[in-house]
Design a protein around this motif. Structure first.
Motif, mmCIF file in Angstrom:
data_model
loop_
_atom_site.group_PDB
_atom_site.id
_atom_site.type_symbol
_atom_site.label_atom_id
_atom_site.label_comp_id
_atom_site.label_asym_id
_atom_site.label_seq_id
_atom_site.Cartn_x
_atom_site.Cartn_y
_atom_site.Cartn_z
ATOM 1 N N GLY A 197 55.662 40.548 53.387
ATOM 2 C CA GLY A 197 55.301 39.606 52.337
ATOM 3 C C GLY A 197 56.189 39.775 51.127
ATOM 4 O O GLY A 197 57.215 40.450 51.155
ATOM 5 N N ASP A 198 55.795 39.157 50.058
ATOM 6 C CA ASP A 198 56.577 39.109 48.835
ATOM 7 C C ASP A 198 56.549 40.458 48.115
ATOM 8 O O ASP A 198 55.509 40.877 47.617
ATOM 9 C CB ASP A 198 56.019 38.001 47.926
ATOM 10 N N GLN A 199 57.686 41.124 48.055
ATOM 11 C CA GLN A 199 57.763 42.419 47.377
ATOM 12 C C GLN A 199 57.449 42.300 45.886
ATOM 13 O O GLN A 199 56.959 43.243 45.268
ATOM 14 C CB GLN A 199 59.159 43.026 47.556
ATOM 15 N N ALA A 200 57.711 41.142 45.310
ATOM 16 C CA ALA A 200 57.493 40.956 43.875
ATOM 17 C C ALA A 200 56.013 40.954 43.516
ATOM 18 O O ALA A 200 55.643 41.262 42.383
ATOM 19 C CB ALA A 200 58.145 39.656 43.399
ATOM 20 N N THR A 201 55.162 40.600 44.475
ATOM 21 C CA THR A 201 53.720 40.520 44.198
ATOM 22 C C THR A 201 52.922 41.522 45.030
ATOM 23 O O THR A 201 51.732 41.334 45.258
ATOM 24 C CB THR A 201 53.198 39.100 44.471
ATOM 25 N N ILE A 202 53.578 42.621 45.459
ATOM 26 C CA ILE A 202 52.945 43.548 46.378
ATOM 27 C C ILE A 202 51.675 44.164 45.794
ATOM 28 O O ILE A 202 50.654 44.283 46.480
ATOM 29 C CB ILE A 202 53.945 44.648 46.820
ATOM 30 N N THR A 203 51.699 44.529 44.510
ATOM 31 C CA THR A 203 50.504 45.135 43.914
ATOM 32 C C THR A 203 49.352 44.143 43.891
ATOM 33 O O THR A 203 48.228 44.455 44.305
ATOM 34 C CB THR A 203 50.800 45.622 42.479
ATOM 35 N N GLU A 204 49.629 42.947 43.400
ATOM 36 C CA GLU A 204 48.588 41.920 43.320
ATOM 37 C C GLU A 204 48.035 41.587 44.698
ATOM 38 O O GLU A 204 46.814 41.492 44.890
ATOM 39 C CB GLU A 204 49.168 40.667 42.665
ATOM 40 N N ASP A 205 48.937 41.417 45.667
ATOM 41 C CA ASP A 205 48.495 41.082 47.022
ATOM 42 C C ASP A 205 47.650 42.211 47.633
ATOM 43 O O ASP A 205 46.625 41.955 48.272
ATOM 44 C CB ASP A 205 49.705 40.816 47.920
ATOM 45 N N ALA A 206 48.107 43.464 47.435
ATOM 46 C CA ALA A 206 47.394 44.592 48.017
ATOM 47 C C ALA A 206 46.012 44.764 47.402
ATOM 48 O O ALA A 206 45.030 45.010 48.116
ATOM 49 C CB ALA A 206 48.215 45.874 47.840
ATOM 50 N N ILE A 207 45.914 44.628 46.082
ATOM 51 C CA ILE A 207 44.606 44.740 45.425
ATOM 52 C C ILE A 207 43.672 43.637 45.904
ATOM 53 O O ILE A 207 42.481 43.876 46.158
ATOM 54 C CB ILE A 207 44.759 44.708 43.891
ATOM 55 N N ASP A 208 44.202 42.437 46.056
ATOM 56 C CA ASP A 208 43.376 41.338 46.564
ATOM 57 C C ASP A 208 42.853 41.653 47.963
ATOM 58 O O ASP A 208 41.676 41.417 48.273
ATOM 59 C CB ASP A 208 44.183 40.034 46.595
ATOM 60 N N MET A 209 43.729 42.181 48.809
ATOM 61 C CA MET A 209 43.319 42.518 50.172
ATOM 62 C C MET A 209 42.263 43.621 50.184
ATOM 63 O O MET A 209 41.250 43.525 50.890
ATOM 64 C CB MET A 209 44.538 42.951 50.986
ATOM 65 N N VAL A 210 42.496 44.654 49.391
ATOM 66 C CA VAL A 210 41.572 45.795 49.365
ATOM 67 C C VAL A 210 40.204 45.392 48.838
ATOM 68 O O VAL A 210 39.167 45.683 49.457
ATOM 69 C CB VAL A 210 42.163 46.943 48.517
ATOM 70 N N THR A 211 40.186 44.723 47.706
ATOM 71 C CA THR A 211 38.905 44.357 47.110
ATOM 72 C C THR A 211 38.166 43.321 47.951
ATOM 73 O O THR A 211 36.935 43.326 48.016
ATOM 74 C CB THR A 211 39.088 43.851 45.677
ATOM 75 N N HIS A 212 38.909 42.426 48.594
ATOM 76 C CA HIS A 212 38.266 41.439 49.474
ATOM 77 C C HIS A 212 37.574 42.136 50.642
ATOM 78 O O HIS A 212 36.422 41.809 50.984
ATOM 79 C CB HIS A 212 39.297 40.436 49.999
ATOM 80 N N LYS A 213 38.270 43.108 51.264
ATOM 81 C CA LYS A 213 37.674 43.827 52.381
ATOM 82 C C LYS A 213 36.432 44.591 51.933
ATOM 83 O O LYS A 213 35.420 44.613 52.633
ATOM 84 C CB LYS A 213 38.700 44.789 52.997
ATOM 85 N N ILE A 214 36.523 45.228 50.752
ATOM 86 C CA ILE A 214 35.361 45.979 50.266
ATOM 87 C C ILE A 214 34.194 45.035 49.984
ATOM 88 O O ILE A 214 33.051 45.277 50.408
ATOM 89 C CB ILE A 214 35.728 46.785 49.007
ATOM 90 N N ASP A 215 34.469 43.945 49.275
ATOM 91 C CA ASP A 215 33.407 43.012 48.892
ATOM 92 C C ASP A 215 32.754 42.349 50.098
ATOM 93 O O ASP A 215 31.524 42.224 50.164
ATOM 94 C CB ASP A 215 33.961 41.939 47.957
ATOM 95 N N LYS A 216 33.584 41.918 51.058
ATOM 96 C CA LYS A 216 33.072 41.104 52.158
ATOM 97 C C LYS A 216 32.680 41.891 53.398
ATOM 98 O O LYS A 216 31.801 41.483 54.149
ATOM 99 C CB LYS A 216 34.117 40.046 52.553
ATOM 100 N N GLU A 217 33.336 43.039 53.646
ATOM 101 C CA GLU A 217 33.084 43.771 54.887
ATOM 102 C C GLU A 217 32.200 45.002 54.701
ATOM 103 O O GLU A 217 31.584 45.467 55.664
ATOM 104 C CB GLU A 217 34.416 44.183 55.524
ATOM 105 N N ILE A 218 32.154 45.526 53.477
ATOM 106 C CA ILE A 218 31.352 46.723 53.222
ATOM 107 C C ILE A 218 30.233 46.421 52.227
ATOM 108 O O ILE A 218 29.083 46.803 52.428
ATOM 109 C CB ILE A 218 32.221 47.870 52.656
#
Length: 446
Positions: A197-218
């Motif tokens: 994916g986009d290296q320029a937005t890696i932090t934003e993308d990763a935080i979105d992925m992590v928090t989404h998994k926590i919110d929706k799956e756990i």
């Protein structure tokens, strides 16, 4: 106080490696010890001081591993040795939860003062990094009354049943040892070199992925703790992109989750800060330490917010050997050495030499896909030239060559293709440069 003469800080080979005495001793090792034990270099050590290991054949080997990031202050550091001798002559054990002693208290006071944050803190001493991680999880669950623990891809947290569950890599750490402890949830780690994916937005993308998994799956309300290494160790010295750790800490605070920094490998000046989370001003709720804490003796700690650490009932924490007085004495000597020899600044200086040299090697040898790390904790990831495909074979050749020339380096990585460097923080510039010249020759040999 009578001490052995320190070894000269120079590489010297008097036999092939392994020499005849080590070869014979290693036969006895094979007969006497479990086949499940690994071995990084085929020699048997007789003595060590600072950054030199002397084997029983008389070879002096440059140590770029520090016993896996343990002897940050150098092997057999004088302040550590002196305090240990004094303590072992006084008494060797009482069990702190039976009859307390001062140096356990003093170590905790120092940890409470030196770990990030100005809030009231308290500490617990145990024997190993894995035991400290287990206790941190226990305390977080007890404090929050929640079951779930969130960990990351490529993480390593230990070899006990719970910490194997927390650890990501299967082979060799988990294979055949299950079933593992439940309520452990793994989320993506922004591994920049392999990020799709986009290296320029890696932090934003990763935080979105992590928090989404926590919110929706756990469900964030079910999460007791988020546990992360500020720089991943066994996973390959993966450095999170800027902003990732602060965002995780904020998410944890907003959701009543205990944010735990596993500083077992990164702590005690290793990265050019006393603790790696200081790079971005992150203040964890709990900090787990071990390895570099006691100059080579077995000691580990959990340091956390007082209200979290005090949430456990009396006798809910402890252990017979936890905070052994001899190990505590060593820790006080190691902490003195870090402070009085300004090893935080020294780690930064080592990082400048190490980083610039490794980057020069990367320009010369396309098998080096990435150089990464911070301070005296850096690594190179080896790839098939022109790709990002792991090159485990090249790693093996490079490591074996270095060993043959009297330089000990360690490996790591989820894909078993990373060479990592963890020199003692007291290594001389000359010795480090000599080791790096051998590394250059190793790549030329490919």
């Amino acid at each position: 106080m009578t001490t052995l003469t320190n070894l000269t800080q120079e590489r010297r080979l008097v036999t092939a490696i392994p020499g005849p005495k080590s070869t014979e001793a290693l036969k006895r090792r094979t007969e006497a010890t479990s086949g499940g034990l690994g071995m990084a270099i085929p020699v048997v050590i007789e003595r060590a001081s600072d950054a030199i290991l002397l084997d029983i054949d008389g070879n002096q080997i440059i140590d770029l591993g520090s016993g896996i990031g343990v002897t940050n202050v150098g092997n057999a550091a004088q302040r550590v040795v002196d305090r240990v001798i004094e303590q072992v002559q006084a008494f060797t054990h009482t069990c702190f939860t039976v009859a307390p002693y001062m140096n356990y208290i003093e170590v905790c006071e120092k940890l409470n003062a030196m770990t990030p944050g100005s809030h009231k803190k308290k500490s617990l001493l145990v024997n190993s990094g894995a035991e400290a991680v287990e206790n941190a999880v226990k305390i977080a669950r007890h404090y929050t009354k929640r079951p779930a623990i969130v960990v990351f891809e490529h993480s390593y947290h230990g070899r006990t049943n719970l910490t194997m569950a927390l650890t990501a890599k299967n082979m060799p750490y988990k294979e055949g040892f299950g079933p593992f402890a439940p309520e452990i949830y793994r989320v993506p780690m922004p591994y920049s070199f392999h990020w799709v994916g986009d290296q320029a937005t890696i932090t934003e993308d990763a935080i979105d992925m992590v928090t989404h998994k926590i919110d929706k799956e756990i469900g964030a309300h079910n999460v007791a703790a988020i546990l992360i290494e500020p720089i991943q160790g066994e996973g390959g010295f993966i450095v999170p992109p800027k902003g990732f750790l602060p965002a995780l800490a904020k998410y944890s605070k907003d959701n009543g989750i205990v944010f735990i920094a596993d500083e077992v490998q990164t702590g005690f000046a290793r990265t050019g800060h006393m603790f790696a989370v200081e790079e971005e001003g992150v203040v964890p709720d709990m900090v787990v330490t071990a390895k570099g804490i006691a100059g080579g003796l077995p000691l580990a700690a959990v340091t956390g917010r007082a209200e979290v650490m005090d949430s456990v009932h009396a006798s809910g924490l402890g252990g017979t050997y936890g905070g052994n007085p001899i190990a505590c004495a060593a820790a006080l000597g190691a902490m003195e050495t870090i402070e009085e020899e300004n090893l935080v600044a020294r780690a930064k200086h080592i990082g400048e030499i190490l980083g610039s040299s490794l980057r020069e090697l990367a320009k010369k040898y396309p098998v080096i896909g990435e150089v990464r790390g911070r301070g005296a904790m850096q690594a190179i990831e080896l790839v098939e030239p022109g790709t990002k495909n792991p090159n485990t074979a090249a790693m093996g050749v490079v490591v074996k060559y270095c060993q043959s020339q009297g330089v000990l380096v360690l490996t790591a990585g989820t894909y078993s293709n990373v060479v990592r460097f963890l020199p003692p923080l007291v290594i001389t510039d000359e010795l480090l440069k000599d080791a790096l010249s051998v590394l250059d020759d190793a790549f030329a040999s490919l």
